[in-house]
Design an enzyme around this catalytic site. Structure first.
Site, PDB file in Angstrom:
ATOM      1  N   HIS A 166       0.840  -1.207   0.000  1.00  0.00           N
ATOM      2  CA  HIS A 166       0.000   0.000   0.000  1.00  0.00           C
ATOM      3  C   HIS A 166       0.873   1.256   0.000  1.00  0.00           C
ATOM      4  O   HIS A 166       0.668   2.175  -0.808  1.00  0.00           O
ATOM      5  CB  HIS A 166      -0.911  -0.022   1.230  1.00  0.00           C
ATOM      6  CG  HIS A 166      -1.715   1.223   1.433  1.00  0.00           C
ATOM      7  ND1 HIS A 166      -3.027   1.335   1.048  1.00  0.00           N
ATOM      8  CD2 HIS A 166      -1.389   2.418   1.996  1.00  0.00           C
ATOM      9  CE1 HIS A 166      -3.479   2.539   1.350  1.00  0.00           C
ATOM     10  NE2 HIS A 166      -2.499   3.212   1.936  1.00  0.00           N
ATOM     11  N   GLU A 167       1.853   1.289   0.906  1.00  0.00           N
ATOM     12  CA  GLU A 167       2.730   2.460   0.990  1.00  0.00           C
ATOM     13  C   GLU A 167       3.607   2.579  -0.254  1.00  0.00           C
ATOM     14  O   GLU A 167       3.886   3.684  -0.727  1.00  0.00           O
ATOM     15  CB  GLU A 167       3.589   2.383   2.257  1.00  0.00           C
ATOM     16  CG  GLU A 167       2.807   2.315   3.558  1.00  0.00           C
ATOM     17  CD  GLU A 167       1.817   3.458   3.725  1.00  0.00           C
ATOM     18  OE1 GLU A 167       2.019   4.538   3.131  1.00  0.00           O
ATOM     19  OE2 GLU A 167       0.813   3.260   4.448  1.00  0.00           O
ATOM     20  N   HIS A 170       1.687   4.295  -2.887  1.00  0.00           N
ATOM     21  CA  HIS A 170       1.673   5.750  -2.718  1.00  0.00           C
ATOM     22  C   HIS A 170       2.898   6.380  -3.380  1.00  0.00           C
ATOM     23  O   HIS A 170       2.801   7.423  -4.040  1.00  0.00           O
ATOM     24  CB  HIS A 170       1.664   6.112  -1.229  1.00  0.00           C
ATOM     25  CG  HIS A 170       0.307   6.091  -0.598  1.00  0.00           C
ATOM     26  ND1 HIS A 170      -0.796   6.670  -1.176  1.00  0.00           N
ATOM     27  CD2 HIS A 170      -0.126   5.561   0.579  1.00  0.00           C
ATOM     28  CE1 HIS A 170      -1.851   6.505  -0.390  1.00  0.00           C
ATOM     29  NE2 HIS A 170      -1.469   5.822   0.672  1.00  0.00           N
ATOM     30  N   GLU A 239      -6.167   7.147  -1.500  1.00  0.00           N
ATOM     31  CA  GLU A 239      -6.227   5.978  -0.621  1.00  0.00           C
ATOM     32  C   GLU A 239      -6.866   4.791  -1.328  1.00  0.00           C
ATOM     33  O   GLU A 239      -6.396   3.656  -1.209  1.00  0.00           O
ATOM     34  CB  GLU A 239      -6.994   6.307   0.666  1.00  0.00           C
ATOM     35  CG  GLU A 239      -6.235   7.177   1.644  1.00  0.00           C
ATOM     36  CD  GLU A 239      -4.888   6.601   2.033  1.00  0.00           C
ATOM     37  OE1 GLU A 239      -4.800   5.376   2.272  1.00  0.00           O
ATOM     38  OE2 GLU A 239      -3.911   7.364   2.085  1.00  0.00           O
TER      39      GLU A 239
END
EC number: 3.4.24.-
Length: 310
Positions: A166-167, A170, A239
């Site tokens: 997930h990070e 980003h 997100e």
């Protein structure tokens, strides 16, 4: 162009749009203060003369200089700002690592290899009792991923890998620039508006200057709501994209769903408001428990993930 390349391109456009919006607002506030400074009788004529440099817009130029300096300083120091306030440790592979540190580093390397990425973010562990994570850095070359010690202890291997994915998403999507620009410049813009209202009023009697003063008063009221709406619009979109990116990298949406559920339950059962007061970092967290959070709700994020076909 692949789907992820399109996402990155869209985020670059959004980043530029955010920066342009803030520059316009900075300039508008500066022009209004310049109108008051010259005690103009006609607001429209004064604005035209200031914008065409028939009258030098001193305050406006100062505003632009402030905006430029803030952006440059934040680019250079954003990672240290994000890591401030808590004890943190860099996972340095040149030194002896603990079993957990080794596991986290291996998970990152697996994801980088599987996604064919040619950069490696620095990994940090933040000593904190709450479960969360964030990414930082202006671009891939100076990026980092930070995980709290509680998160590392309470998630299983696949859930941890999903959070790192997930990070990593980003970073791939250039989302950190959005966090930086919106989070920090919002605060600067509000300070500038307040400063203008209280320190540049004076005893102006001409109608143009009085109208400019009234507009500044109105801006002082609506700017907090405007910046919040802008943050919510950009951050909630990114997100969802990062969640989808994690599911894509994992080839499975279930680990990300389980991780979100565990983190949400942790915040439901504990009150961490007085522990972490870094507002800049909270905007970048994987999970934000505030009522008016820039993040979408866990329920909506899980529903979105379940619709994701792997």
């Amino acid at each position: 162009m692949t789907n992820f390349e399109k996402i990155i391109a869209q985020n670059r456009i959004k980043t530029n749009a955010v920066l342009a919006t803030y520059c316009v607002i900075f300039a508008f506030i500066g022009l209004l203060v310049d109108v008051i400074r010259i005690n103009a009788n006609d607001l429209g004529i004064a604005l035209f003369k200031l914008m065409t440099f028939q009258i030098f817009p001193t305050i406006t130029m100062i505003m632009f200089l402030v905006a430029f300096v803030v952006i440059v300083v934040c680019i250079q120091n954003f990672s240290s700002i994000m890591l401030s306030g808590d004890g943190y440790k860099l996972i340095d592979t040149s030194k002896v690592l603990s079993s957990k540190e080794n596991q986290i580093h291996r998970l990152l390397l697996e994801l980088l290899e599987e996604a064919n990425l040619h950069f490696e973010p620095k990994l940090y562990i933040i000593n904190a009792p709450y479960m969360n994570a964030f990414a930082s850095g202006w671009n891939e070359s100076n990026s980092l991923i930070a995980l709290t010690s509680a998160l590392i202890e309470r998630l299983d291997r696949d859930e941890l890998k999903a959070v790192i994915a997930h990070e990593l998403s980003h970073i791939r999507h250039n989302d950190i620039r959005l966090t930086m620009c919106v989070g920090i410049l919002s605060n600067i813009m509000l300070l500038v508006a307040n400063f203008s209202v209280y320190f540049f009023m004076g005893n102006r009697k001409n109608s143009g200057a009085n109208l400019a003063r009234m507009i500044l008063w109105v801006l002082q009221i609506i700017l907090p709501f405007l910046t919040l709406l802008l943050q919510m619009y950009l951050s909630r979109t990114r997100e969802y994209m990062a969640d989808s990116g994690a599911a894509f990298l994992m080839h499975d949406n279930k680990p990300m769903i389980r991780a979100l559920q565990k983190i949400s339950n942790d915040y439901t059962n504990n009150d961490y408001k007085e522990i972490d007061k870094n507002s800049t970092r909270s905007a970048a967290y994987l999970f934000n428990a505030e009522m008016f959070s820039t993040h979408p709700s866990i329920k909506n994020r899980i529903q979105s993930l379940r619709k994701r076909v792997i």
